[in-house]
Design a protein around this motif. Structure first.
Motif, mmCIF file in Angstrom:
data_model
loop_
_atom_site.group_PDB
_atom_site.id
_atom_site.type_symbol
_atom_site.label_atom_id
_atom_site.label_comp_id
_atom_site.label_asym_id
_atom_site.label_seq_id
_atom_site.Cartn_x
_atom_site.Cartn_y
_atom_site.Cartn_z
ATOM 1 N N GLU A 32 0.812 -1.216 0.000
ATOM 2 C CA GLU A 32 0.000 0.000 0.000
ATOM 3 C C GLU A 32 0.850 1.272 0.000
ATOM 4 O OE1 GLU A 32 -2.684 -0.217 3.277
ATOM 5 O OE2 GLU A 32 -3.780 -1.948 2.476
ATOM 6 N N LEU A 33 2.173 1.123 -0.021
ATOM 7 C CA LEU A 33 3.063 2.283 -0.022
ATOM 8 C C LEU A 33 2.924 3.056 -1.325
ATOM 9 C CD1 LEU A 33 5.493 3.880 1.230
ATOM 10 C CD2 LEU A 33 6.984 2.282 -0.006
ATOM 11 N N ASP A 34 2.747 4.371 -1.216
ATOM 12 C CA ASP A 34 2.724 5.245 -2.385
ATOM 13 C C ASP A 34 4.144 5.306 -2.949
ATOM 14 O OD1 ASP A 34 2.557 7.209 -4.290
ATOM 15 O OD2 ASP A 34 1.961 8.814 -2.917
ATOM 16 N N LEU A 35 4.321 4.816 -4.166
ATOM 17 C CA LEU A 35 5.666 4.740 -4.739
ATOM 18 C C LEU A 35 6.207 6.098 -5.166
ATOM 19 C CD1 LEU A 35 5.348 1.389 -6.710
ATOM 20 C CD2 LEU A 35 6.562 1.811 -4.578
ATOM 21 N N ASN A 36 5.451 7.155 -4.934
ATOM 22 C CA ASN A 36 5.961 8.522 -5.119
ATOM 23 C C ASN A 36 6.274 9.179 -3.778
ATOM 24 O OD1 ASN A 36 5.783 8.666 -8.008
ATOM 25 N ND2 ASN A 36 3.560 8.773 -7.792
ATOM 26 N N ASN A 37 6.232 8.401 -2.710
ATOM 27 C CA ASN A 37 6.510 8.919 -1.370
ATOM 28 C C ASN A 37 7.921 9.510 -1.318
ATOM 29 O OD1 ASN A 37 7.233 9.082 1.452
ATOM 30 N ND2 ASN A 37 5.556 7.674 1.912
ATOM 31 N N PRO A 38 8.070 10.757 -0.896
ATOM 32 C CA PRO A 38 9.408 11.379 -0.848
ATOM 33 C C PRO A 38 10.368 10.658 0.096
ATOM 34 C CG PRO A 38 7.741 12.770 0.232
ATOM 35 C CD PRO A 38 7.011 11.704 -0.490
ATOM 36 N N ASP A 39 9.841 9.891 1.060
ATOM 37 C CA ASP A 39 10.717 9.147 1.965
ATOM 38 C C ASP A 39 11.499 8.069 1.230
ATOM 39 O OD1 ASP A 39 10.051 10.568 4.245
ATOM 40 O OD2 ASP A 39 8.329 9.300 4.692
ATOM 41 N N ILE A 40 11.072 7.727 0.026
ATOM 42 C CA ILE A 40 11.807 6.757 -0.786
ATOM 43 C C ILE A 40 12.999 7.428 -1.450
ATOM 44 C CG2 ILE A 40 11.714 5.243 -2.808
ATOM 45 C CD1 ILE A 40 8.695 4.903 -2.233
ATOM 46 N N PHE A 41 12.778 8.592 -2.038
ATOM 47 C CA PHE A 41 13.775 9.172 -2.939
ATOM 48 C C PHE A 41 14.709 10.191 -2.296
ATOM 49 C CE2 PHE A 41 10.162 7.660 -5.375
ATOM 50 C CZ PHE A 41 10.804 6.754 -6.206
ATOM 51 N N LYS A 42 14.326 10.731 -1.147
ATOM 52 C CA LYS A 42 15.207 11.682 -0.469
ATOM 53 C C LYS A 42 16.553 11.056 -0.104
ATOM 54 C CE LYS A 42 15.344 14.991 3.361
ATOM 55 N NZ LYS A 42 14.613 15.532 4.547
ATOM 56 N N PRO A 43 16.587 9.833 0.469
ATOM 57 C CA PRO A 43 17.891 9.231 0.802
ATOM 58 C C PRO A 43 18.754 8.944 -0.426
ATOM 59 C CG PRO A 43 16.091 8.091 1.933
ATOM 60 C CD PRO A 43 15.475 8.986 0.913
ATOM 61 N N LEU A 44 18.130 8.787 -1.597
ATOM 62 C CA LEU A 44 18.876 8.430 -2.801
ATOM 63 C C LEU A 44 19.584 9.632 -3.433
ATOM 64 C CD1 LEU A 44 16.365 5.940 -4.480
ATOM 65 C CD2 LEU A 44 18.236 5.455 -2.897
ATOM 66 N N GLN A 45 19.329 10.825 -2.906
ATOM 67 C CA GLN A 45 19.998 12.020 -3.444
ATOM 68 C C GLN A 45 21.443 12.105 -2.972
ATOM 69 O OE1 GLN A 45 18.090 13.497 -5.850
ATOM 70 N NE2 GLN A 45 16.846 11.757 -5.127
ATOM 71 N N SER A 46 21.763 11.472 -1.873
ATOM 72 C CA SER A 46 23.152 11.457 -1.379
ATOM 73 C C SER A 46 23.409 10.113 -0.709
ATOM 74 C CB SER A 46 23.395 12.608 -0.407
ATOM 75 O OG SER A 46 22.453 12.583 0.662
ATOM 76 N N LEU A 47 23.218 9.037 -1.445
ATOM 77 C CA LEU A 47 23.277 7.685 -0.901
ATOM 78 C C LEU A 47 24.705 7.315 -0.498
ATOM 79 C CD1 LEU A 47 21.662 5.113 -0.308
ATOM 80 C CD2 LEU A 47 22.173 4.345 -2.628
ATOM 81 N N LYS A 48 24.861 6.930 0.761
ATOM 82 C CA LYS A 48 26.161 6.473 1.261
ATOM 83 C C LYS A 48 26.084 5.069 1.864
ATOM 84 C CE LYS A 48 27.952 11.089 2.332
ATOM 85 N NZ LYS A 48 28.453 12.003 3.405
ATOM 86 N N SER A 49 24.883 4.625 2.137
ATOM 87 C CA SER A 49 24.698 3.326 2.805
ATOM 88 C C SER A 49 23.773 2.446 1.962
ATOM 89 C CB SER A 49 24.094 3.535 4.203
ATOM 90 O OG SER A 49 24.891 4.410 4.964
ATOM 91 N N PRO A 50 24.344 1.720 0.978
ATOM 92 C CA PRO A 50 23.469 0.970 0.057
ATOM 93 C C PRO A 50 23.158 -0.459 0.481
ATOM 94 C CG PRO A 50 25.717 0.887 -0.729
ATOM 95 C CD PRO A 50 25.749 1.692 0.542
ATOM 96 N N HIS A 51 23.792 -0.944 1.545
ATOM 97 C CA HIS A 51 23.649 -2.367 1.858
ATOM 98 C C HIS A 51 22.184 -2.730 2.148
ATOM 99 C CE1 HIS A 51 25.517 -6.221 2.772
ATOM 100 N NE2 HIS A 51 24.533 -6.388 3.634
ATOM 101 N N GLY A 52 21.737 -3.809 1.519
ATOM 102 C CA GLY A 52 20.368 -4.277 1.720
ATOM 103 C C GLY A 52 19.354 -3.654 0.790
#
Length: 852
Positions: free
Chosen positions: A335-355
């Motif tokens: 049921e997660l909205d795939l446009n949720n900003p909580d998804i894409f905000k971390p990907l703007q400066s990703l340093k921890s990709p594990h998992g």
């Protein structure tokens, strides 16, 4: 009768295609659909779709007619082609998973382009919303149905594939369900592994040409790759001048290698393939058994597909992690909205990709950091670009993602290509381009398939078809030229959008859960490490990221740890069952004795013995820090445990009575027992001279381990923790050697350094490659890691100095995996160029057999 005659007879009696296994539908599903159990399977599937429309709220969509029309069209095609039962077989398997709480993925491959599969719950990606094509999944033009003696057969090689992802550790339950539903008609699928040209050149070079390992490595390095795949050696002599010259000079070696290339090397078992037949499987296919007793077909995937239905049931650990996290936070990830900003905000400066699914590999991590996806379409592009061939478009797509200004190859195709920056990234875009010039979607799938499979004999006809279509529709000539050019070129890099989007959905789910609920995400990852081939390495990778989220991985502790990893405040406590070398049986015994009060270490030593824990396991627990509350000197405590284990039952009872008097210092107590002629509770000498000599003979072996380890107590703790747990909770590698080396740096310090700045780094070698470049220059490339991260380093001769030669003047061997090294060098863009490497030769001993 000759083999040829037997084979000819077999072909004549062989069925003309695949007969689908019978699908048995339980009465309860007819009841749920309020349908009579006499209805056809087509009508049953149609009612399932109707239910899906209402369950998903599609009947309330403004464009609901688009869904209705497409569902009708798909059902009609599936029925005409005889695919209804195949679709229901897949529904049956996935429905079993849903009813038994077995996590499944949102989809894989072209199946995500089917609305019918979405409506019945086999996939979880809306193909209408994301403009995915059913024709990419099922093509009327290439599917074949054969009617013979009233029986319908399908051409298995052209049957649509539905690939399913399920939770890794529960895959066996699904396989067992399939075997119950189709008894004596299922088997795993054989794989045939062939000899690569590169391997043949190397082995023939050594055996026939009598060349050295170094020489054949240099020769084989000249065999080029195309889109990440090593080309055949017949192609290599055309594309590589150096390899062609060598082949001419070593013609015998080359000719033999050419004959061997492609021959079967060995067999294996397909990691996810399951075959299901209509008849008893042994009637149509030879079978064999694996070491664990499972049946495997005697034919490989290509032949199996001609005779029976094949299913792809792939176990994904990621799904288990997602399910576990969502269960604990009580959220439904679907049921997660795939446009949720909580998804894409971390990907703007990703340093921890594990998992993060599809993002944690080095290549995709680099792609993600450059693209910085801001929506699901861009995340899908990350998945699609992170592959050989497509990587050539990384810079172009990255520019588009930042500027939102697409390249325009022709105005006519702008609406098809704009959303990927003007790059024909997906196979579906080629299909759309073909549709735009006048072909049907089914025809466009034929074009994609012919060009994609490089069917050279059919390509000229299709080029002519495109030219004629351009004339018929009065379109500019260059439009046809561009379409053909894209069709030819994109075959080497374009990706299936249905698959890319489905996997981008998984990537989005894991990103959201990791950065929104990090503690729950990490504990789920840690609990899954037991299923990894190298659990300690996985724990090590996870531990490197925890500090970025303010989480500590607390040490194993007999008093506090549970069998598995557990939450403790805002941190995570190490699970006892993840200590290397401690068996499940021992852990149960450990649970039994741990439940009692253990006020001193003697009680623990005694209870461990009574629980059946051998001294090796107890020593491992001590060295890992699990008894830290009973003393900080682990090497000494391990020695005491080993000494206690050597005592007789009478001696143990007496020394326990003397425990408080000696502050539980066992070795002092034993020494006094011998020197002061102490007597036991029975009035007899506690240890006679002869008994002490027997004890000391065995004890001295353990003492020699202690003597060697105590010199490096801090390092010993670090070493044992990493060896037994996968990470160190008491110290950092850098701190173990600060007295020996000044100004040591680690991966954190490296991040803060400027380009061309030099430093002295300490770390553990994760990977080491000693090789020679195509120009004949020798080098060593290292992957070095510490508690916080990893980095690449290279040692070679350069204008700055002959550093490679200097190293081997002093050392006979290259550094090896797991070596601890101090390396001095200069920071470059993505690597450290080294001046020197020193291997730290301090050795920590874990067993008596290691003591020289």
């Amino acid at each position: 009768m000759s083999f040829i005659d037997q084979f000819t007879d077999y072909k004549e009696c062989c069925p003309p295609g695949v007969r689908l296994p019978e699908i048995e539908i339980e009465q309860k599903y007819y009841d749920i659909l309020e349908a009579d159990n006499t209805i056809s399977n087509y009508d049953f599937l149609r009612k399932l779709c109707h239910k899906g429309v209402y369950d998903k709220g599609i009947d309330k969509y403004k464009n609901k007619k688009d869904y209705f029309d497409r569902a009708k069209s798909e059902l009609k095609i599936l029925n005409e082609l005889g695919f209804i039962d195949y679709i229901l077989l897949n529904w049956d398997i996935i429905n079993f998973c849903h009813e038994n709480d077995i996590p499944t993925g949102p989809g894989r491959g072209s199946a995500a382009g089917s609305l019918v599969l979405y409506l019945i719950g086999v996939t979880d990606v809306d193909p209408v919303k994301y403009n995915l094509f059913f024709e990419r999944f099922v093509s009327k033009s290439r599917a074949k149905k054969i009617e013979q003696d009233g029986v319908t057969y399908l051409d298995g090689s052209l049957l649509a594939d539905v690939d399913n992802d399920i939770a890794y550790e529960r895959r066996i339950e699904v396989i067992e369900y399939i075997e119950r539903k189709h008894p004596s008609r299922t088997a795993k699928i054989l794989t045939l592994n062939t000899l690569s040209g590169k391997l043949c050149v190397k082995e023939c070079g050594k055996i026939v040409g009598e060349l050295s390992e170094q020489d054949v490595n240099l020769v084989s390095s000249n065999i080029p790759k195309k889109f990440g795949v090593v080309v055949p050696i017949s192609t290599a002599i055309i594309e590589s001048e150096k390899f062609a010259e060598w082949s001419a000079e070593n013609s015998e070696v080359f000719e033999i290698a050419l004959k061997l290339e492609g021959l079967n090397k060995n067999t294996g078992v397909h990691p996810s393939g399951i075959a299901i037949s209509f008849d008893t499987i042994t009637d149509i296919c030879p079978v064999q058994k694996t070491n664990d007793g499972a049946l495997v077909t005697g034919y490989d995937m290509n032949w199996v597909s001609e005779l029976m239905v094949k299913f792809d049931i792939l176990g994904l650990r990621t799904l288990s992690v997602i399910y576990d996290v969502c269960k604990n936070i009580e959220e439904d990830i679907s049921e997660l909205d795939l446009n949720n900003p909580d998804i894409f905000k971390p990907l703007q400066s990703l340093k921890s990709p594990h998992g993060l699914f599809q993002l944690e590999s080095d290549t995709n991590f680099r792609v993600c950091k450059k693209i910085k996806p801001r929506d699901l379409e861009q995340l899908s592009a990350v998945v699609a670009i992170g592959r050989p061939g497509a990587l050539d478009f990384l810079d172009s797509y990255s520019t588009y993602s930042q500027t939102e200004e697409p390249q325009v190859i022709h105005e006519f195709f702008r609406d098809v290509l704009d959303y990927t920056g003007g790059i024909p990234l997906y196979q579906e875009q080629l299909m759309q381009m073909a549709v735009k010039v006048g072909f049907t979607l089914d025809e466009s799938e034929q074009l994609r398939r012919i060009v994609g499979k490089k069917k050279i004999d059919q390509m000229p006809a299709w080029q002519a078809k495109i030219q004629q279509k351009i004339i018929d529709n009065d379109l500019p000539t260059e439009v046809g030229d561009i379409l053909w050019s894209v069709a030819e070129d994109s075959a080497n890099y374009s990706f299936n959008k249905s698959h890319s989007l489905a996997y981008a959905t998984l990537a989005a789910w894991t990103t959201y859960l990791k950065f929104k609920h990090p503690q729950q995400f990490f504990i789920s990852l840690l609990r899954m490490t037991k299923y990894e081939p190298a659990p300690q390495e996985e724990i090590s990778s996870i531990s490197k990221e925890l500090s970025n989220f303010g989480i500590k991985l607390l040490s194993p502790d007999l008093a506090k740890s549970k069998m598995d990893f557990s939450i403790e405040g805002k941190d995570i406590r190490f699970g006892l069952n993840s200590i290397k070398g401690v068996s499940e049986k021992s852990l149960q015994s450990l649970r039994d004795f741990r439940s009692s009060e253990t006020p001193n270490k003697y009680d623990i030593f005694l209870a461990a013995k009574q629980a059946g824990l051998n001294i090796g396991i107890l020593s491992s627990l001590i060295q890992a820090g699990a008894l830290e509350s009973k003393g900080s000197n682990r090497s000494l405590m391990a020695l005491e445990a080993q000494a206690f284990n050597l005592l007789t039952e009478r001696e143990k009872r007496n020394f326990i009575l003397l425990g408080e008097e000696y502050d539980f210092k066992l070795l002092n107590c034993i020494s006094d027992a011998k020197n002061q002629s102490m007597v036991g509770e029975d009035g007899k000498p506690l240890m006679k001279e002869s008994r002490f000599k027997t004890f000391k003979k065995k004890y001295d072996l353990y003492k020699s381990i202690y003597d060697k380890n105590k010199r490096y107590e801090t390092f010993a703790n670090w070493y044992f923790e990493n060896e037994l747990l996968g990470y160190s909770h008491s110290s950092r590698l850098k701190s173990c050697f600060t007295d020996t080396f000044k100004d040591l740096k680690d991966s954190v310090d490296l991040e803060l350094m400027n380009l061309d700045e030099t430093g002295k780094f300490i770390g553990v070698i994760e990977d080491c490659l000693k090789a020679t470049s195509r120009n004949g220059n020798k080098y060593i490339k290292l992957q070095i890691a510490d508690e916080n991260g990893r980095y690449s380093a290279m040692l070679l001769n350069s204008r700055r100095g002959n550093f490679y030669d200097r190293y081997f003047e002093k050392n006979s061997k290259a550094p090896a995996k797991k070596n601890i090294v101090v390396a001095y060098g200069r920071k470059a863009e993505d690597i450290i160029f080294l001046d020197s490497i020193k291997i730290m030769d301090e050795k920590i001993y874990m067993k008596m057999s290691e003591v020289k």
